[in-house]
Motif scaffolding. Structure first.
Motif, PDB file in Angstrom:
ATOM      1  N   ALA A   1     -70.446  58.209   6.485  1.00  0.00           N
ATOM      2  CA  ALA A   1     -69.571  58.360   5.327  1.00  0.00           C
ATOM      3  C   ALA A   1     -68.693  57.129   5.195  1.00  0.00           C
ATOM      4  O   ALA A   1     -68.198  56.591   6.187  1.00  0.00           O
ATOM      5  CB  ALA A   1     -68.711  59.612   5.454  1.00  0.00           C
ATOM      6  N   TYR A   2     -68.524  56.697   3.957  1.00  0.00           N
ATOM      7  CA  TYR A   2     -67.627  55.589   3.636  1.00  0.00           C
ATOM      8  C   TYR A   2     -66.509  56.115   2.753  1.00  0.00           C
ATOM      9  O   TYR A   2     -66.764  56.865   1.798  1.00  0.00           O
ATOM     10  CB  TYR A   2     -68.383  54.477   2.900  1.00  0.00           C
ATOM     11  N   ASN A   3     -65.271  55.744   3.068  1.00  0.00           N
ATOM     12  CA  ASN A   3     -64.130  56.200   2.276  1.00  0.00           C
ATOM     13  C   ASN A   3     -63.157  55.047   2.059  1.00  0.00           C
ATOM     14  O   ASN A   3     -62.866  54.277   2.978  1.00  0.00           O
ATOM     15  CB  ASN A   3     -63.404  57.354   2.969  1.00  0.00           C
ATOM     16  N   GLN A   4     -62.673  54.942   0.829  1.00  0.00           N
ATOM     17  CA  GLN A   4     -61.668  53.937   0.490  1.00  0.00           C
ATOM     18  C   GLN A   4     -60.430  54.654  -0.024  1.00  0.00           C
ATOM     19  O   GLN A   4     -60.473  55.336  -1.045  1.00  0.00           O
ATOM     20  CB  GLN A   4     -62.195  52.968  -0.573  1.00  0.00           C
ATOM     21  N   ASN A   5     -59.334  54.495   0.693  1.00  0.00           N
ATOM     22  CA  ASN A   5     -58.066  55.133   0.331  1.00  0.00           C
ATOM     23  C   ASN A   5     -57.195  54.115  -0.410  1.00  0.00           C
ATOM     24  O   ASN A   5     -57.183  52.937  -0.075  1.00  0.00           O
ATOM     25  CB  ASN A   5     -57.356  55.631   1.593  1.00  0.00           C
ATOM     26  N   GLU A   6     -56.463  54.597  -1.420  1.00  0.00           N
ATOM     27  CA  GLU A   6     -55.626  53.675  -2.202  1.00  0.00           C
ATOM     28  C   GLU A   6     -54.430  54.429  -2.787  1.00  0.00           C
ATOM     29  O   GLU A   6     -54.561  55.563  -3.267  1.00  0.00           O
ATOM     30  CB  GLU A   6     -56.443  53.057  -3.336  1.00  0.00           C
ATOM     31  N   VAL A   7     -53.273  53.791  -2.726  1.00  0.00           N
ATOM     32  CA  VAL A   7     -52.093  54.282  -3.434  1.00  0.00           C
ATOM     33  C   VAL A   7     -52.186  53.775  -4.867  1.00  0.00           C
ATOM     34  O   VAL A   7     -52.238  52.566  -5.103  1.00  0.00           O
ATOM     35  CB  VAL A   7     -50.798  53.783  -2.773  1.00  0.00           C
ATOM     36  N   THR A   8     -52.224  54.681  -5.813  1.00  0.00           N
ATOM     37  CA  THR A   8     -52.385  54.269  -7.212  1.00  0.00           C
ATOM     38  C   THR A   8     -51.077  54.240  -7.985  1.00  0.00           C
ATOM     39  O   THR A   8     -51.000  53.623  -9.037  1.00  0.00           O
ATOM     40  CB  THR A   8     -53.370  55.212  -7.930  1.00  0.00           C
ATOM     41  N   ASP A   9     -50.055  54.906  -7.452  1.00  0.00           N
ATOM     42  CA  ASP A   9     -48.783  54.916  -8.180  1.00  0.00           C
ATOM     43  C   ASP A   9     -47.668  55.339  -7.231  1.00  0.00           C
ATOM     44  O   ASP A   9     -47.838  56.255  -6.427  1.00  0.00           O
ATOM     45  CB  ASP A   9     -48.843  55.883  -9.365  1.00  0.00           C
ATOM     46  N   VAL A  10     -46.540  54.638  -7.310  1.00  0.00           N
ATOM     47  CA  VAL A  10     -45.326  55.025  -6.591  1.00  0.00           C
ATOM     48  C   VAL A  10     -44.169  54.860  -7.553  1.00  0.00           C
ATOM     49  O   VAL A  10     -43.883  53.739  -8.003  1.00  0.00           O
ATOM     50  CB  VAL A  10     -45.099  54.168  -5.322  1.00  0.00           C
ATOM     51  N   ASN A  11     -43.520  55.961  -7.894  1.00  0.00           N
ATOM     52  CA  ASN A  11     -42.471  55.924  -8.904  1.00  0.00           C
ATOM     53  C   ASN A  11     -41.109  55.607  -8.310  1.00  0.00           C
ATOM     54  O   ASN A  11     -40.124  56.299  -8.513  1.00  0.00           O
ATOM     55  CB  ASN A  11     -42.398  57.274  -9.638  1.00  0.00           C
TER      56      ASN A  11
END
Length: 991
Positions: A742-752
């Motif tokens: 399994a391949y997984n890419q984690n990303e923060v897309t928004d921080v208010n």
């Protein structure tokens, strides 16, 4: 228990009386391919409660009407119904059910054939779990399920950390929901793996959404073993073995340590020097041990068509590899199903566990890492070696810490479920169930009045006791409608659920309790003026309404849709309820006419799904304003009139609502090469919206600090692939090989928020080591990039680090402004693995069997904060001694022995490769021939030898590359408990 045996005996007697007019029928059941006898095949007289099981030679005898039918069933084989037709001898050959798409898997509130499932579900059978020596069932599936990352802790009795398809929350809970026979439980540490029939992992939102707000991190469904009609079966499974530390971390010995400290003294112009011939203490050798483990389980099952039962008892005794760390677990399970009439069924399942743990001081491994090797365990006088005598710092003597520490933890848990099921109007099933989870735990810690060393002493004894009580109930009612009309087949489920969780803990302390024995550890014997009591607790409730439709047209077009309306008291009233829908589509391509005449592909299914989930795993009452009245604050209003004041202890968000997960999944499942090769692949896009995050509170509204609110969004995208090959090469040789990745890419897309979210603390206290910011994964490592080591003063002159000295790290000037400062901090590593994989294989040759499991992780980094634990003259690793800078051009990668100042700033030197590959399990077994066991009236006897984690290959400079942690603090190694290899021998006997 006696009542149950009497009931079973009475039912058997009644059926024997009713069968007096039947004729005896005998026969033999064999494998259709190998012609080998099949043992313990269930043989039932259709329409009655009479039945039998085949013996060690595959033979059976049963009384049945001459015009009746017999039903033969066996795990892994297709059921077969045979008409008697006045025969007295019937021989049957059963065919293996090689098509995995026809297997039955458990889903939320029911079960389906694998071919009808439109979501991503992986099933692991209990027979595979028992071939592992893991004592927690979740650890047994490590490397077996694509997309599921399991990080084990080494301490006995500990629960592993589980992440399904990455991390989807920062401060909410990230563990999956565990459901055991319909009861929600926090973990599976109380459950014996041998009691499990199957474990299903619901990975995508479509399959998990039926559980609504509890399913944001995936669901693990556990079905325990049930009794089957037939003669009673007794099984014993036991093993004994040892556990040893693997990949032991090598520390500097006394001579190497003295060399390093002398170099440090010289660099800071300290005149003192240590002798190079001091005796050496290996502190890890002092506190670690070869640990023993043994486990025993005895179970009995059986029944008739009207009543079935299964009960078992087990005992586990496991030593930790740290001395004095012991774990003991007793488990008892009882399950009974009653078929009251042909339309009414009731039953229950109860699991009781009693656990005792002798714990160790939390800092003993850290103490063993930093304690100077020139510190003796004991002086010539017999007293503990005292750091004051070597005058190098306030170190603790690890052996003294172990001997002084006196704590015992005990817990009892009862987990159960009772149900009633009514079938009416032919197609309707109403089911009501009540699940209970009751937990009592306590710990007692006694610190005696003593003076062991100059830093390990207590002028007064201290007794601490804690009593914890937690209980929860879950009441669920479902109505299921099954119907098949022509080419249309559908199942409609409607349900309502309510749950209450409550816990309370009472902690007390008191001084001056005498140290006579365990019998003297009571508060009444201490100084009552020093008694302190703290009481905490929580109570929260859930209310849910849900429904699901499964539809199939001509067995080739599939639809699954569900809707759940959930409410939780953890959220403000205005935002307490939300709706969680899902939809899944499937297309059985091989059912199409254009695929009928081909033989290359046996089954091919394409599926797609979308769903919305919620996350209720947040602290309770975070939306309530709390006031501390114990701050002695006084306010004056008017002419000198005082009023008692208080301070706010927590900031309250004006709006707080659900963390929401929305996930899209595309996949296919294929069976080919004459049902030998099964392939499954998925692509998913999993997005968390409105994640709860701590943000700084404005000083203008009063006290500073942070406030919890919905302030972030995350994304996990990935691909999963699994392939399994299963074949019989000859009648005496068969094997299976499986691979998943399994391949997984984690990303923060928004921080208010206006400021980046920092986390993680490693090295010198106060140093944040992680950051969560838009465009990068959650909790990525953040610091300076090391560009080498300064060799001379000339290199430092005019550089971006004018305060450095030779032997210090040279940091990269990221923004090229000729100054190294906070603006040059950057991403240095990622604790979220990109790849996880496993290889699982099994071989059977005559009476021998072999299982080999390999598991690994790639594309992950670890922050080795152990190297930054420098407050004085702590010990060094041998790796540091071999690679350190100790003069011009001696090293351009490791600093000098004066590892202080700028060298302790978070930087890329502390970030190491966390990739590893491991032989997870190797088991060799031998089953005695039936011609021997038959003489002893035993069905089967199997002996086996097992090695778990015998070899792990990695580059990380630590005990283990398996380092867990919360999302913003993951992958930081601050002396984690070492993992160990387990070697044991066992026997499995079926009567």
């Amino acid at each position: 228990m006696k009542k149950h045996f009497l009931l079973v005996w009475c039912l058997f007697s009644v059926h024997l009386l009713l069968a007096q007019d039947a004729v005896p029928i005998s026969g033999r059941v064999t494998d259709a391919k190998t012609s080998e006898a099949l043992i313990a095949v269930s043989v039932l007289v259709k329409g009655t409660s009479s039945g039998a099981q085949t013996d060690v030679d595959g033979n059976f005898t049963v009384n049945a009407p001459a015009n009746g039918s017999l039903v033969f069933s066996y795990i892994g084989y297709q059921d077969q119904e045979v008409a008697i037709n006045n025969r007295t001898t019937i021989n049957v050959q059963l065919t293996t059910d090689a098509n995995q798409l026809n297997e039955v898997v458990v889903v939320g509130y029911g079960s389906q054939q694998k071919r009808d499932v439109t979501g991503s579900i992986t099933s692991v059978k209990g027979d595979e779990l028992v071939k592992q020596s893991s004592q927690n069932p979740v650890s047994s599936i490590q490397g077996r399920v694509a997309g599921v990352q399991i990080t084990n802790a080494g301490s006995p009795g500990s629960s592993p950390q589980v992440r399904i398809r990455g991390v989807g929350s920062a401060q909410g809970g990230v563990e999956p929901l565990y459901v055991v026979d319909g009861t929600f439980v926090p973990d599976l540490s109380f459950l014996n793996p041998a009691d499990i029939e199957s474990m299903e992992v619901l990975k995508d939102a479509s399959s998990a959404s039926i559980y609504g707000v509890r399913a944001a991190n995936g669901v693990v469904l556990v079905t325990t073993r049930k009794g089957k009609a037939g003669t009673p079966r007794i099984n014993y499974n036991g093993f004994a073995g040892v556990q040893r530390v693997t990949n032991r971390l090598k520390m500097a010995n006394a001579q190497e340590y003295a060399t390093l400290v002398n170099e440090k003294f010289e660099s800071i112009e300290e005149p003192r020097r240590l002798p190079l011939n001091s005796p050496s203490t290996d502190w890890y050798d002092q506190v670690l041990r070869t640990a023993q483990i043994h486990n025993h389980q005895l179970s009995m099952s059986g029944g008739t068509e009207r009543i079935t039962y299964n009960f078992s008892g087990s005992y586990l005794n496991q030593q930790g590899i740290v001395k004095k760390n012991d774990f003991e677990r007793i488990t008892a399970r009882l399950q009974t199903d009653f078929k009251v009439t042909n339309n009414i069924k009731v039953g229950y399942n109860a699991i009781f566990s009693n656990i005792k743990t002798d714990t160790i001081p939390t800092g003993v491994l850290y103490q063993s890492y930093v304690a100077p090797p020139i510190l003796p365990v004991r002086e010539a006088s017999g007293r503990y070696g005292d750091p004051a005598n070597i005058n190098l710092g306030n170190f603790s003597n690890p052996q003294a810490s172990l001997d002084w520490f006196n704590q015992v933890n005990r817990s009892q848990r009862l987990t159960g479920n009772v149900f009633g099921e009514v079938t009416f109007l032919k197609d309707f099933i109403f089911r009501t169930s009540l699940g209970l989870n009751y937990n009592l735990s306590e710990y007692r810690n006694y610190r005696s009045q003593d003076s062991l060393t100059s830093v390990q002493f207590a002028e007064r004894s201290l007794l601490t006791k804690s009593n914890y009580k937690g209980n929860s109930w879950l009441w669920e009612n479902t109505l299921t409608y099954n119907k098949e009309i022509g080419d249309n087949r559908f199942t409609v489920l409607l349900g309502i659920s309510s749950q209450r969780d409550r816990w309370e803990e009472l902690i007390g302390t008191i001084n001056d309790v005498p140290n006579n024995s365990e019998a003297s550890y009571y508060f009444s014997l201490g100084d009552q003026s020093t008694a302190r009591i703290q009481n905490t607790g929580d109570l929260f409730t859930f209310a849910s309404y849900f429904g699901r439709i499964n539809y199939s047209f001509r067995n080739k077009y599939l639809l699954t849709t569900s809707l759940r309306y959930d409410g939780s008291s953890k959220f403000p009233k205005a935002n307490r309820f939300d709706i969680f829908p899902s939809v899944g589509l499937g297309w059985m391509v091989t059912e199409e006419s254009f695929m009928k005449n081909q033989t290359a592909i046996n089954n091919l299914k394409i599926r797609a799904s979308w769903g919305k989930l919620g996350n209720s795993n947040i602290p309770s009452n975070v939306f309530n304003q709390t006031i501390d009245l114990g701050s002695n604050l006084i306010a004056f209003f008017g002419p000198g009139i005082p009023y008692t004041g208080g301070s706010r202890t927590q900031r309250v968000s004006p709006i707080l609502f659900w963390e929401v997960v929305k996930e899209t999944d595309l996949g296919f499942e294929m069976v080919t090469l004459n049902n030998r090769l099964t392939i499954e692949a998925d692509w998913y896009d999993k997005r968390t919206e409105d994640a709860i995050f701590d943000v700084p509170a404005l000083g203008s509204i009063g006290q500073g600090g942070t406030i919890k609110s919905n302030n972030a969004s995350f994304k996990n995208t990935g691909v999963e692939f699994a392939a399994n090959w299963n074949t019989e090469a000859t009648s005496n040789f068969r094997y299976n090989v499986g691979f998943n990745v399994a391949y997984n890419q984690n990303e923060v897309t928004d921080v208010n928020t206006l400021t980046s979210q920092r986390g993680g603390s490693g090295g010198v206290a106060g140093n944040f080591t992680t950051i969560s910011r838009v465009g990068d994964p959650i909790g990525t490592f953040y610091g300076f990039v090391v560009d080498g080591v300064y060799q001379t003063e000339q290199e430092i002159t005019g550089s971006a680090q004018p305060g450095a000295k030779p032997g210090d790290f040279r940091y990269r000037d990221i923004n090229n402004d000729k100054v190294v400062d906070s603006r040059d901090l950057t991403i240095t590593g990622n604790p979220n693995p990109r790849f996880i994989y496993g290889i699982n294989s099994g071989f059977n040759f005559y009476n021998f069997d072999l299982q080999l499991d390999i598991q690994g992780v790639a594309g992950v980094e670890i922050y080795n904060a152990n190297k930054g634990n420098r407050f004085g003259n702590e010990n060094y690793t041998q790796d540091f001694f071999d690679n350190r800078w100790h003069g011009v051009n001696t090293s351009n990668s490791y600093p000098s022995a004066d590892l202080s100042g700028v060298n302790l700033d978070p930087n890329s030197w502390y970030v190491e490769n966390g990739d590893y590959i491991r032989i997870r399990n190797l088991q060799v077994g031998y089953t005695l021939p039936t011609n021997l066991t038959g003489k002893w009236k035993i069905q089967t006897i199997r002996f086996y030898a097992n090695a778990q984690n015998p070899i792990t290959i990695f580059k990380y400079n630590g005990f283990t590359p398996e380092v867990g942690g919360r999302p913003t603090n993951a992958g930081i190694d601050l002396n984690v408990y070492p993992l160990s290899a387990t070697y044991n021998f066992g026997v499995n006997v079926n009567f």
